[in-house]
Design a protein around this motif. Structure first.
Motif: not given
Length: 184
Positions: A66-92
Motif C-alpha cells: 500500500f505505501i509503496k504503491d502510494t509513493v510510486y503513484e505520487n512521486t514516480g520511480a525516483l520517489g521509491l528511494n524515500y520509501l523508508p521515510f514515508f513508511m516510518s511516518l505512516f507507521l508512526f
C-alpha cells in the motif's frame, strides 16, 4: 470515567532547566512508546518469517505494498528511494491512532502540536531534498514566470515579495499539512 480524559496532558516527571519546562508528559511517554512498539513488532516479525507467509507476514506485506504503491503513484520511480521515510511516518501515525483507540490510552495524533511537527518534518525534508537536487534553481518555483525585469528596483522589489511569499506559503503549507494529518 470521562471519555475525553484520554486527550488531557498530565505531567509525569516535572523537569525545569533555566525556567524552561521540559517535563515528561503522557504525550511524551506515548510518543516514545510508539517507535518502541514498532521496533518490537518488527523484531518479532523478522524472527518468525517463513517461505510460506503466515497471517502476520501477509498483513505486513499488504501495508508495505500500500505505501509503496502510494509513493510510486505520487512521486514516480525516483520517489521509491524515500520509501523508508514515508513508511516510518505512516507507521508512526497509524500506530499512534491505533493506540488511541484503546480505552485509557493517550491519543498522540489528536494534538495539533504533534501534527504540526510531523508536517514541518515533511516540508523541511522536501525543501532539503529540493535544494540538494536542484541547488539554487530550486527557488525558481517561487518566482513568477512571465515577468520581465527592466530595472534593478524591480529585482529588489521582487526579492522582497519572494521572501515574503516563501515565508507565508511555507507556514501555510505546514499548517494545512498538519490539519490533514490531524484528520487521519
Amino acid at each position: 470515567m470521562n471519555p475525553f480524559n484520554q486527550f488531557k496532558l498530565y505531567t509525569l516527571i516535572p523537569i525545569k532547566i533555566f525556567n524552561i519546562d521540559i517535563s515528561l508528559t503522557n504525550s511524551g511517554v506515548f510518543m516514545l512508546m510508539i517507535p518502541l512498539l514498532i521496533l518490537i513488532l518488527s523484531y518479532l516479525i523478522k524472527n518468525n518469517t517463513s517461505y510460506v507467509p503466515n497471517k502476520l507476514q501477509s498483513a505486513i506485506e499488504i501495508f508495505y505494498i500500500f505505501i509503496k504503491d502510494t509513493v510510486y503513484e505520487n512521486t514516480g520511480a525516483l520517489g521509491l528511494n524515500y520509501l523508508p521515510f514515508f513508511m516510518s511516518l505512516f507507521l508512526f501515525i497509524f500506530t499512534g491512532n491505533l493506540l488511541g483507540m484503546i480505552p485509557g490510552f493517550f491519543t498522540v495524533t489528536s494534538h495539533l502540536s504533534v501534527t504540526l511537527i510531523l508536517a514541518s518534518i515533511v516540508i523541511g525534508y522536501t525543501i532539503i531534498l529540493g535544494i540538494q537536487k536542484h541547488k539554487l534553481h530550486f527557488f525558481k518555483i517561487f518566482f513568477y514566470k512571465k515577468i520581465k525585469y527592466f530595472y534593478n528596483i524591480d529585482i529588489i522589489l521582487m526579492l522582497d515579495v519572494f521572501l515574503i511569499k516563501i515565508y507565508f506559503s511555507h507556514r501555510k503549507r505546514v499548517f494545512l499539512e498538519a490539519c490533514k494529518i490531524d484528520k487521519l
